[in-house]
Design a protein around this motif. Sequence first.
Motif, PDB file in Angstrom:
ATOM      1  N   VAL A   1       1.687   5.368   8.547  1.00 45.71           N
ATOM      2  CA  VAL A   1       2.629   4.696   7.646  1.00 45.71           C
ATOM      3  C   VAL A   1       4.014   4.611   8.292  1.00 45.71           C
ATOM      4  CG1 VAL A   1       1.348   5.501   5.620  1.00 45.71           C
ATOM      5  CG2 VAL A   1       3.342   6.795   6.403  1.00 45.71           C
ATOM      6  N   HIS A   2       4.787   3.697   7.814  1.00 46.62           N
ATOM      7  CA  HIS A   2       6.199   3.476   8.174  1.00 46.62           C
ATOM      8  C   HIS A   2       6.590   3.876   9.599  1.00 46.62           C
ATOM      9  CE1 HIS A   2       6.749   7.707   7.305  1.00 46.62           C
ATOM     10  NE2 HIS A   2       6.785   7.582   6.001  1.00 46.62           N
ATOM     11  N   ILE A   3       5.910   3.332  10.573  1.00 43.46           N
ATOM     12  CA  ILE A   3       6.286   3.600  11.975  1.00 43.46           C
ATOM     13  C   ILE A   3       7.583   2.844  12.289  1.00 43.46           C
ATOM     14  CG2 ILE A   3       5.597   3.176  14.373  1.00 43.46           C
ATOM     15  CD1 ILE A   3       4.282   5.670  13.012  1.00 43.46           C
TER      16      ILE A   3
ATOM     17  N   SER B   1       6.411  -1.595   1.434  1.00 39.26           N
ATOM     18  CA  SER B   1       7.809  -1.338   1.061  1.00 39.26           C
ATOM     19  C   SER B   1       8.234   0.110   1.297  1.00 39.26           C
ATOM     20  CB  SER B   1       8.028  -1.680  -0.419  1.00 39.26           C
ATOM     21  OG  SER B   1       7.351  -0.760  -1.254  1.00 39.26           O
ATOM     22  N   ASP B   2       7.300   1.079   1.143  1.00 37.89           N
ATOM     23  CA  ASP B   2       7.676   2.489   0.988  1.00 37.89           C
ATOM     24  C   ASP B   2       8.766   2.613  -0.082  1.00 37.89           C
ATOM     25  OD1 ASP B   2       7.812   5.207   1.142  1.00 37.89           O
ATOM     26  OD2 ASP B   2       8.647   5.287   3.164  1.00 37.89           O
ATOM     27  N   HIS B   3       8.536   1.938  -1.204  1.00 41.22           N
ATOM     28  CA  HIS B   3       9.476   2.032  -2.337  1.00 41.22           C
ATOM     29  C   HIS B   3       9.538   3.485  -2.785  1.00 41.22           C
ATOM     30  CE1 HIS B   3      11.629   0.818  -5.921  1.00 41.22           C
ATOM     31  NE2 HIS B   3      10.704   1.303  -6.712  1.00 41.22           N
TER      32      HIS B   3
ATOM     33  N   VAL C   1       0.810  -1.229   0.000  1.00 42.09           N
ATOM     34  CA  VAL C   1       0.000   0.000   0.000  1.00 42.09           C
ATOM     35  C   VAL C   1       0.836   1.268   0.000  1.00 42.09           C
ATOM     36  CG1 VAL C   1      -1.897  -1.170   1.173  1.00 42.09           C
ATOM     37  CG2 VAL C   1      -0.270   0.159   2.528  1.00 42.09           C
ATOM     38  N   HIS C   2       2.149   1.113  -0.091  1.00 39.08           N
ATOM     39  CA  HIS C   2       2.993   2.310   0.030  1.00 39.08           C
ATOM     40  C   HIS C   2       4.102   2.271  -1.018  1.00 39.08           C
ATOM     41  CE1 HIS C   2       4.764   5.345   3.123  1.00 39.08           C
ATOM     42  NE2 HIS C   2       5.114   5.665   1.892  1.00 39.08           N
ATOM     43  N   VAL C   3       3.778   2.770  -2.205  1.00 35.81           N
ATOM     44  CA  VAL C   3       4.713   2.757  -3.334  1.00 35.81           C
ATOM     45  C   VAL C   3       4.706   4.139  -3.979  1.00 35.81           C
ATOM     46  CG1 VAL C   3       5.154   1.773  -5.613  1.00 35.81           C
ATOM     47  CG2 VAL C   3       4.366   0.292  -3.759  1.00 35.81           C
ATOM     48  N   HIS C   4       5.887   4.680  -4.237  1.00 40.88           N
ATOM     49  CA  HIS C   4       5.998   5.979  -4.910  1.00 40.88           C
ATOM     50  C   HIS C   4       6.448   5.768  -6.350  1.00 40.88           C
ATOM     51  CE1 HIS C   4       5.817   8.447  -1.169  1.00 40.88           C
ATOM     52  NE2 HIS C   4       6.341   7.372  -0.629  1.00 40.88           N
ATOM     53  N   LEU C   5       5.525   5.938  -7.306  1.00 41.77           N
ATOM     54  CA  LEU C   5       5.881   5.921  -8.724  1.00 41.77           C
ATOM     55  C   LEU C   5       5.707   7.348  -9.243  1.00 41.77           C
ATOM     56  CD1 LEU C   5       4.279   2.563  -9.873  1.00 41.77           C
ATOM     57  CD2 LEU C   5       6.593   3.014  -9.035  1.00 41.77           C
TER      58      LEU C   5
ATOM     59  N   PHE D   1      -6.580   8.857   1.763  1.00 38.69           N
ATOM     60  CA  PHE D   1      -5.796  10.087   1.623  1.00 38.69           C
ATOM     61  C   PHE D   1      -4.525   9.986   2.445  1.00 38.69           C
ATOM     62  CE2 PHE D   1     -10.160  11.181   0.697  1.00 38.69           C
ATOM     63  CZ  PHE D   1     -10.027  11.932  -0.460  1.00 38.69           C
ATOM     64  N   LYS D   2      -3.490  10.665   1.947  1.00 36.19           N
ATOM     65  CA  LYS D   2      -2.194  10.656   2.619  1.00 36.19           C
ATOM     66  C   LYS D   2      -1.793  12.089   2.918  1.00 36.19           C
ATOM     67  CE  LYS D   2       2.283   9.553   3.476  1.00 36.19           C
ATOM     68  NZ  LYS D   2       3.217   9.096   2.443  1.00 36.19           N
ATOM     69  N   ALA D   3      -1.281  12.315   4.113  1.00 38.40           N
ATOM     70  CA  ALA D   3      -0.726  13.625   4.461  1.00 38.40           C
ATOM     71  C   ALA D   3       0.622  13.441   5.135  1.00 38.40           C
ATOM     72  CB  ALA D   3      -1.671  14.384   5.391  1.00 38.40           C
TER      73      ALA D   3
HETATM   74 ZN   LIG Z   1       6.555   6.988   1.446  1.00 38.02          ZN
END
Ligand SMILES: [Zn+2]
Length: 456
Positions: free
Chosen positions: A246-248, A319-321, A64-68, A151-153
Motif C-alpha cells: 500500500v501507499h508506496i 486515497s488512503d483516506h 481499496v484503502h479507506v479508514h472509516l 488482510f492488512k498488516a
Molecule cells: Zn492507510
Amino acid sequence: MVGRDKLDMIIKNGRVVLRNEVRVLDIGIKAGKIVQLGEELEAEGAAELVDASGLTVMAGMIDVHVHLNEPGLGDWEGFESGSAALAAGGCTTYVDMPLNGIPPTVTVSAMRQKLDAAQGRSYVDYAIWGGLVPGKLHELIPLHEAGVVGFKAFMSSPGDPSEDAFREVDDFTLLEGMKIIASVNKVLALHAESEPIVSKLGQAMRAEGRLTPADYAASRPIVAELEAINRALFYAEQTGCALHFVHISSEAGVQMITEARGRGMNVTVETCPHYLTLTAADLDVLGAVAKCSPPLRDAAELEKLWGVIAEGKVDLISSDHSPCPASMKEADNFFDAWGGIAGAQSSMELIVGEGHVKRGLPLTLISDLLAGGPARRFGLQDIKGEIRIGADADLVLIDLLKTYILEEQQLYQRHKHSPYIGKEFPCKIIATYLRGQMVYGEEAGVSGNKQGRWVK
Ligand SMILES: [Zn+2]
C-alpha cells in the motif's frame, strides 16, 4: 423494443472510457447492470435519459484503502460521512481498512460489528479488510471464511498506543501470517516502513528538539520503505504469499516490486494521490493537514513516480483516506499531530486532472489504476471495475474542461480539512451512479438514498 426489454436508463453521447479505448457511446442500463453499449441506442421506452454530451464517462473508482472509524465512532469519520465524500469523488466501491474502528477488524466478532455499523448507512458499495496482528493468527482463517477481501498488516507502528489498538507485526507474525494467508489464496497488504529505522530516527529528532514538518519527513526516509519491502518480499518468497504494497512513496520502491514480479512473484503496488500531487515543501506550508506516513517526498521523487506510472509499473491508486477530528491535527510538536490525509473526495479529480489533463496519460490507463486494477486484484472483476456489458452500472460523469477551486464547504467528510482546499482542479465530477442510481450530482449533491451493499 418489447416491454420486457425496456431499459431503465440510457446515458447518451458520453466519451466512454473502455478497457482499451475511449469512444463516444450510449450506455444502456437495466436493473443496475450495463446491458447495452452502442451508438444511437433506442431511447423509446427508456425510463430515464441522461445527456452526457461533452462529458467523459468512467467506471466508478474502487478505492481499496479507506479508514472509516466504526464501530466506536465517537468524534471520528463514519460510514455515512465517509461514503458521502467518496460518492462525491467518483468512488462507487471502497474497501474499509481494519483500523481505526474499536475494536479493529482482527476477529470475526469485530467484523460483524463493522458490517452492522455499515448496514444501510453507506452511499456506495464496500468490502472489508481483515487485520494481521500479533497474537491473532488463529483468527485469519475464520476472517477469510467470513468474507474479508484480504488482510492488512503494518510493519511500522500505526501510532495509536492504546491497549486495544491495532498493532504492527513482528517478523514471526509476518512470516507465520503469510503461511496461513497463502494457504487460503488471499492477499496480504503491507504498510512497508522499517519500525527500527523510523522509530530510532524519530526518537533522535525529538531528543534534539528537531520537531518541524521537514524533520518529521526526514525521520521516515525512503531507505526505511525499501528495507521493509525487501524483507516482506523475502518472506513471501519463502511462503508463496501474495502481497500488495500500500501507499508506496518512492520510485525505487515501485522498481523493487516490479523486479519481484519479474521473478514470478505474485505482488502488486499501490500509490496515492498525495505522493503524486504534493511534496515535502508543501508539507512545510500546509502543516499537519498534509502529514502522512510514509511522508511526502520531494518534487523530483513525485515526477519519478509519475514516470513509473506511465510505464505501467503501478497497479492501482487509492486515497488512503485517513481522517481525524481537526483538533488532533493541532499539536505543538509536529511528531504528535495525527498522521493521515483526508483525501477521499479528491482522488479521481486529482489523478484525472494531474495525470490525464496535465500530463497526457491515456484515460484507459487512468481508469485501470482507479478501477480495473483494484477490481482484478481483489476479486471484484466479474461485477465491477470496467464499463462493459454485464458489469454493475457504477459510472462517473466527469467534465474535463471545467476548472474549479475546491472550497471547504464542498467537502462531505465529517471533519472538513483537506490539503486540497484552495487548489484549482482542471476537471470536475458531474455525477456518480451506483448500480444505475445517481448517488451524487453536481446540483443535487449526495442523494439521501444509502443503498451501498457489502461486496465480497
Ligand atoms: Zn492507510
